[in-house]
Write a protein that holds these residues in place. Sequence first.
Motif, PDB file in Angstrom:
ATOM      1  N   SER A  90       0.778  -1.235   0.000  1.00  0.00           N
ATOM      2  CA  SER A  90       0.000   0.000   0.000  1.00  0.00           C
ATOM      3  C   SER A  90       0.814   1.292   0.000  1.00  0.00           C
ATOM      4  O   SER A  90       0.258   2.353  -0.188  1.00  0.00           O
ATOM      5  CB  SER A  90      -0.939   0.019   1.215  1.00  0.00           C
ATOM      6  OG  SER A  90      -1.808  -1.083   1.155  1.00  0.00           O
ATOM      7  N   VAL A  91       2.118   1.215   0.257  1.00  0.00           N
ATOM      8  CA  VAL A  91       2.830   2.487   0.317  1.00  0.00           C
ATOM      9  C   VAL A  91       3.893   2.630  -0.752  1.00  0.00           C
ATOM     10  O   VAL A  91       4.451   1.677  -1.266  1.00  0.00           O
ATOM     11  CB  VAL A  91       3.486   2.735   1.702  1.00  0.00           C
ATOM     12  CG1 VAL A  91       2.434   2.903   2.773  1.00  0.00           C
ATOM     13  CG2 VAL A  91       4.473   1.663   2.028  1.00  0.00           C
ATOM     14  N   SER A  92       4.149   3.852  -1.046  1.00  0.00           N
ATOM     15  CA  SER A  92       5.109   4.191  -2.072  1.00  0.00           C
ATOM     16  C   SER A  92       6.512   4.083  -1.488  1.00  0.00           C
ATOM     17  O   SER A  92       6.777   4.558  -0.386  1.00  0.00           O
ATOM     18  CB  SER A  92       4.828   5.610  -2.525  1.00  0.00           C
ATOM     19  OG  SER A  92       5.583   5.892  -3.644  1.00  0.00           O
ATOM     20  N   SER A  99       0.557  10.008  -0.869  1.00  0.00           N
ATOM     21  CA  SER A  99       0.528  10.428   0.534  1.00  0.00           C
ATOM     22  C   SER A  99       1.425  11.644   0.771  1.00  0.00           C
ATOM     23  O   SER A  99       1.180  12.431   1.672  1.00  0.00           O
ATOM     24  CB  SER A  99       0.945   9.266   1.436  1.00  0.00           C
ATOM     25  OG  SER A  99       2.134   8.686   0.964  1.00  0.00           O
ATOM     26  N   GLU A 100       2.451  11.778  -0.061  1.00  0.00           N
ATOM     27  CA  GLU A 100       3.314  12.957   0.077  1.00  0.00           C
ATOM     28  C   GLU A 100       2.599  14.191  -0.486  1.00  0.00           C
ATOM     29  O   GLU A 100       2.707  15.295   0.066  1.00  0.00           O
ATOM     30  CB  GLU A 100       4.620  12.693  -0.674  1.00  0.00           C
ATOM     31  CG  GLU A 100       5.715  13.685  -0.368  1.00  0.00           C
ATOM     32  CD  GLU A 100       6.971  13.364  -1.163  1.00  0.00           C
ATOM     33  OE1 GLU A 100       7.358  12.168  -1.238  1.00  0.00           O
ATOM     34  OE2 GLU A 100       7.555  14.313  -1.722  1.00  0.00           O
ATOM     35  N   ARG A 121       2.108  17.941   0.911  1.00  0.00           N
ATOM     36  CA  ARG A 121       2.764  19.095   0.278  1.00  0.00           C
ATOM     37  C   ARG A 121       1.881  19.899  -0.661  1.00  0.00           C
ATOM     38  O   ARG A 121       2.166  21.060  -0.939  1.00  0.00           O
ATOM     39  CB  ARG A 121       4.019  18.603  -0.455  1.00  0.00           C
ATOM     40  CG  ARG A 121       5.071  18.102   0.550  1.00  0.00           C
ATOM     41  CD  ARG A 121       6.303  17.557  -0.138  1.00  0.00           C
ATOM     42  NE  ARG A 121       6.757  18.442  -1.198  1.00  0.00           N
ATOM     43  CZ  ARG A 121       7.572  18.045  -2.177  1.00  0.00           C
ATOM     44  NH1 ARG A 121       7.987  16.802  -2.233  1.00  0.00           N
ATOM     45  NH2 ARG A 121       7.967  18.911  -3.085  1.00  0.00           N
ATOM     46  N   HIS A 122       0.860  19.246  -1.231  1.00  0.00           N
ATOM     47  CA  HIS A 122       0.011  19.971  -2.185  1.00  0.00           C
ATOM     48  C   HIS A 122      -1.469  19.744  -1.901  1.00  0.00           C
ATOM     49  O   HIS A 122      -2.226  19.412  -2.808  1.00  0.00           O
ATOM     50  CB  HIS A 122       0.339  19.533  -3.618  1.00  0.00           C
ATOM     51  CG  HIS A 122       1.784  19.658  -3.964  1.00  0.00           C
ATOM     52  ND1 HIS A 122       2.373  20.850  -4.291  1.00  0.00           N
ATOM     53  CD2 HIS A 122       2.778  18.733  -3.985  1.00  0.00           C
ATOM     54  CE1 HIS A 122       3.678  20.659  -4.520  1.00  0.00           C
ATOM     55  NE2 HIS A 122       3.942  19.382  -4.333  1.00  0.00           N
ATOM     56  N   PRO A 123      -1.857  19.973  -0.627  1.00  0.00           N
ATOM     57  CA  PRO A 123      -3.269  19.695  -0.306  1.00  0.00           C
ATOM     58  C   PRO A 123      -4.231  20.527  -1.149  1.00  0.00           C
ATOM     59  O   PRO A 123      -5.335  20.079  -1.465  1.00  0.00           O
ATOM     60  CB  PRO A 123      -3.367  20.054   1.191  1.00  0.00           C
ATOM     61  CG  PRO A 123      -2.196  20.920   1.477  1.00  0.00           C
ATOM     62  CD  PRO A 123      -1.125  20.527   0.526  1.00  0.00           C
ATOM     63  N   GLU A 124      -3.797  21.738  -1.545  1.00  0.00           N
ATOM     64  CA  GLU A 124      -4.718  22.608  -2.296  1.00  0.00           C
ATOM     65  C   GLU A 124      -5.029  22.007  -3.668  1.00  0.00           C
ATOM     66  O   GLU A 124      -6.158  22.075  -4.160  1.00  0.00           O
ATOM     67  CB  GLU A 124      -4.157  24.039  -2.390  1.00  0.00           C
ATOM     68  CG  GLU A 124      -2.975  24.292  -3.320  1.00  0.00           C
ATOM     69  CD  GLU A 124      -1.665  23.562  -2.962  1.00  0.00           C
ATOM     70  OE1 GLU A 124      -1.523  23.074  -1.815  1.00  0.00           O
ATOM     71  OE2 GLU A 124      -0.780  23.457  -3.828  1.00  0.00           O
TER      72      GLU A 124
END
Lengths: 249, 482
Positions: free
Chosen positions: B134-136, B156-157, B161-164
């Motif tokens: 499941s994870v990168s 997930s990163e 870092r770029h929620p917008e």
Amino acid sequence: MLKIDNLHVKVDGKEILQGLTLEIPSGEVHAVMGPNGSGKSTLANVLAGRPGYEITAGSVTFQGRDLLALAPEERAREGVFLGFQYPVEIPGVNNVYLLKAAVNAARKHRGLEEVDAFEFLTLVREKMRLMRMEESMLSRGVNEGFSGGEKKRNEILQMLVLEPRLAILDETDSGLDIDALKIVANGVNTLRSPARSLVLVTHYQRLLDYIVPDHVHVLVKGRIARSGDKSLALELERRGYDWVTGEAA
Amino acid sequence: MSETENRLESLLARRYKHGFVTDIDADTVPPGLDEDVVRLISRKKGEPAFLTEWRLKALRHWLTMSEPHWSHTSYPPIDYQAISYYSAPKAKSDGPKSLDEVDPKLLETYEKLGVPLHERARLAGVAVDAVFDSVSVATTFKERLNEAGVVFCPFSEAVQRHPELLERYLGTVVPFTDNFFASLNSAVFSDGSFVHVPKGVRCPMELSTYFRINAAKTGQFERTLIIADEGAYVSYLEGCTAPMRDENQLHAAVVELVALEDAFIKYSTVQNWYPGDAEGKGGIYNFVTKRGECRGRNSHISWTQVETGSAITWKYPSCILRGDGSSGEFYSVATVNNRQQADTGTKMIHIGRDTRSTIISKGISAGHGQNTYRGLVKVLPSAHGARNFTQCDSLLMGGKCGAHTFPYVEVKNPSATVEHEASTSKISDDQLFYCLSRGISEEDAVNLIVSGFCKTVFKELPMEFAVEAQNLLAVSLEGAVG
């Protein structure tokens, strides 16, 4: 080179070859003629190992080996070549790719390395010039959209590149105009050598004006009804197959 | 039955080359799914509230839905409470900061799979993001991409870092209500890849994600979001493998693509999940929703897929052609052998004026495989001058497999042009014998004929992967003809 002894072959339960005996020594060109349904194409296909033919009796020896015991691809690698009457189209497969795969299969069989790509192309281009073929035909799909004449020339091109020991050309002349016939005949003639044998399966003597055979055989009802030299073909042309079939009956 | 078919039957055995299991410590949540599990996943990822809330809405919606059964496939009922929805290789710290921190066993796994994570990546010029369970695990080439302004990172990163960007685009192409599997994914997705190519930027290299399911009894639910801003260009490739396991494993991914004005997205997939054994035991259920929206004028989205793995494939990479003059393409090779089932195709939804779509689908069926093309071409009243060309070709090997074609066409604008061509053929005895008579072995002959059949699709793949795809096809059809 090739020795066929008392060969009996059935297709769909019907006996087509009925005790055919024929010997073709090294270096000779033999024409096999005969009316429709006499078994000419059956003979060509059986020699190449096409599935669907039931061999009920007899033997075929090629260079001292039992040819009938070999799979079709093994026969090819041993140097048997069939020029098809109706070459099939294989869409999307490059013509030159198939040719290269064929050459490499034979080389691998002889314990040689794969052919050098550059040398291979040089050789193919040279043979194509001989067959008056456009270079674009290399990158087209195998026989894809080729005219009847182009397909036959492509068969001879493959033969020239593969340099077989025994070539069987099944009605290579059918569907060719006179210019194409000359080109095809010229291609075939360049391959004639003391180490090589040719079987020309044909209806007409026309082809034999350009590829002069050492022997001519007339096939009637699955057997050799008559053999002779090139004059036999001329006589057949004059008198028609009835002359031989009448005698054979 | 012809002799060729007999030979076909006798040699239907295949070997799966990626079937090893990596022995690695994993952090796996117990099987089962409820709001607590969703909250747990969200918490593990340190997600902002909007995302947790979005997941919960998706879960609540999913609970009202039932599994779809309209596809031409059959399988026993899936117990969704028996699946673990999160599994991660245990990391020393919170997550790997560089390749040096990645568990060497993991890197070994990717090495075995031929994923170029290290120097080989640099040689190949491909940026790779690898998702293990499941994870990168690692994203290579970050610096070069940073210079170009391209964001390519684990999902997930991107959340951090770029929620917008996520808030603006997530779920806008595939909403959480879309379908059963997409809703499930929206609730529990754990990782995936995120790409943003800014205005006017041509992404300097191929981007690639490698997905691997390792742990037993887990599902993989990755989510990929690719945004190409105005005039941007990006080519992206995903590859997938899994170990051989006797039980079926669920893979329900969602991929969303957004192409703004004049943007170009090329998305290629080489899917080789474990297909199950010859009797149909085990294998991955590959139930995936992939959709791209050509949002801006003259934007372009191209899907290319080579599907050789999975026990069951259910996916329809689609294009919503909203922008005027936008175009969508779908090139597909789907192979089924043994007991595999594939129901795949595309949807092209024409909304904008002068929108164009091309569909080329090549289905190859061998063994007892069932291969279905299902496609929809929909032209809405607003799509003046829309054009579509569809070509569906099926190739059958042997007498026990099946090929089915369900092309749906809905045209609501009289100026539209829709063309459909279809063919079904068998590898003919004549073609096979022709190759044999030239000294080519039967196995090679079949590969030759099959790759000729797939040529129009293979040439759409990025060059580095075209060869891989061809080899993969050869492996997956290994023994289909003898």
